[in-house]
Design an enzyme around this catalytic site. Structure first.
Site, short mmCIF file in Angstrom:
data_model
loop_
_atom_site.label_atom_id
_atom_site.label_comp_id
_atom_site.label_asym_id
_atom_site.label_seq_id
_atom_site.Cartn_x
_atom_site.Cartn_y
_atom_site.Cartn_z
N SER A 95 -13.01 13.05 11.06
CA SER A 95 -12.38 14.58 11.54
C SER A 95 -11.00 13.65 11.95
O SER A 95 -11.16 13.42 13.50
CB SER A 95 -13.07 15.57 11.87
OG SER A 95 -11.54 16.41 12.45
N GLY A 99 -11.02 22.21 7.55
CA GLY A 99 -11.17 22.90 8.94
C GLY A 99 -12.39 22.01 8.82
O GLY A 99 -12.59 20.14 7.50
N HIS A 110 -13.96 24.58 13.12
CA HIS A 110 -12.38 24.85 13.71
C HIS A 110 -12.53 24.81 12.18
O HIS A 110 -11.84 23.97 11.09
CB HIS A 110 -12.44 23.11 13.74
CG HIS A 110 -10.53 23.11 13.75
ND1 HIS A 110 -9.83 23.87 14.46
CD2 HIS A 110 -9.57 21.96 12.95
CE1 HIS A 110 -8.80 23.67 14.03
NE2 HIS A 110 -8.16 23.03 13.47
N HIS A 139 -1.71 27.46 14.63
CA HIS A 139 -3.12 26.22 14.18
C HIS A 139 -3.78 26.86 13.35
O HIS A 139 -4.40 27.10 12.16
CB HIS A 139 -3.20 25.15 15.25
CG HIS A 139 -4.38 24.57 14.61
ND1 HIS A 139 -4.23 22.39 15.38
CD2 HIS A 139 -4.76 23.93 13.78
CE1 HIS A 139 -4.97 22.00 15.18
NE2 HIS A 139 -5.30 22.39 13.57
N GLU A 146 -9.26 15.86 14.72
CA GLU A 146 -9.60 16.86 15.50
C GLU A 146 -11.07 17.03 16.34
O GLU A 146 -11.91 17.11 16.96
CB GLU A 146 -10.13 18.97 14.99
CG GLU A 146 -8.55 18.93 14.45
CD GLU A 146 -7.95 18.93 15.43
OE1 GLU A 146 -7.81 18.39 16.84
OE2 GLU A 146 -6.31 19.38 15.38
N THR A 180 -12.33 13.48 7.91
CA THR A 180 -11.20 13.29 7.72
C THR A 180 -11.18 13.88 5.91
O THR A 180 -11.63 13.16 5.17
CB THR A 180 -10.37 12.65 8.10
OG1 THR A 180 -9.30 13.41 7.48
CG2 THR A 180 -9.82 11.27 7.62
N GLY A 181 -10.83 14.99 5.57
CA GLY A 181 -10.57 15.31 3.95
C GLY A 181 -11.43 15.40 2.55
O GLY A 181 -11.08 15.47 2.09
ZN ZN Z 1 -6.47 21.73 12.73
#
Ligand code: ZN
Length: 214
Positions: free
Chosen positions: A74, A31, A95, A158, A76, A46-47
């Site tokens: 991220s 997320g 998210h 997703h 996204e 990210t991560g």
């Molecule tokens: Zn996602």
């Protein structure tokens, strides 16, 4: 905005990221959270996990999509950016790939109005947008469009995304949607539940309006 505002927001983002992880909504760092800052946003990298997130790894991404620094925002981020672009009152976005939201999203149908708390998201259901590749412009545009008259939507095959007036309220909505999805999955085991009627919804939203203005 001042630097102090930025450090406050970074601190709050860390607190809420850890909270999402503690609630079990962010297993294996699937997320991401962001909040509006200036013309752009502050977003989790990210991560990151609940253990590794810290104020200095949060990334500022400008309105032009550019960022600087050692950590990558991220994947996204386009979905977050499209929501801030379309909704001036959106101050935070969450998210997740939380279990029950994913389970319902894989049906590629809206989460129906089987319980009055579905109304918390602004209408008589929670829409589900069709599957698109993660990080794609199509996914970003579909998700942003779905949040026109709702604070949350499911992302087909997703997960989910929601917008709030601050980080705390966005995380609350993500948690609420996971609870409602879990309860829907439970009741589906007994067959499709009855749904609230248009008259029920009319009364519900009238009551919400009275409570807000009363
Ligand atoms: Zn996602």
């Amino acid at each position: 905005m001042s630097l102090e505002d930025e450090s406050t927001l970074r601190r709050e983002l860390v607190v809420q990221y850890k909270r999402v992880s503690a609630l079990g909504l962010n297993e294996l760092a699937s997320g991401n959270l962001s909040c509006r800052f200036g013309d752009g946003m502050l977003i989790s990298p990210t991560g990151a996990s609940g253990e590794t997130i810290s104020e200095d790894v949060i990334v500022y991404v400008g309105a032009d999509g550019k960022w600087e620094g050692p950590t990558k925002p991220s994947s996204e981020r386009m979905m977050h950016a499209a929501i801030y672009r379309d909704y001036p009152d959106a101050r935070a976005v969450v998210h997740t790939h939380s279990d029950y939201c994913v389970a319902v999203s894989c049906q590629n149908k809206p989460l129906p109005g089987f319980h009055y708390l579905i109304g918390v998201f602004g209408g008589d259901d929670v829409p589900c947008v069709p599957y698109s590749t993660f990080g794609s412009e199509k996914l970003a545009e579909d998700a942003a469009a779905a949040l026109n008259d709702r604070s949350a939507c499911l992302l087909g095959n997703h997960g989910m995304i929601c917008r709030g007036r601050n980080l705390r309220s966005a995380v609350h909505l993500a948690h609420r949607l996971e609870i409602m999805s879990r309860q829907y999955v439970l009741t589906r085991q007994l067959g499709e539940p009855s749904h609230l009627t248009p008259a029920h919804w009319q009364d519900f939203f009238a009551k919400v309006r009275d409570a807000s203005y009363g």
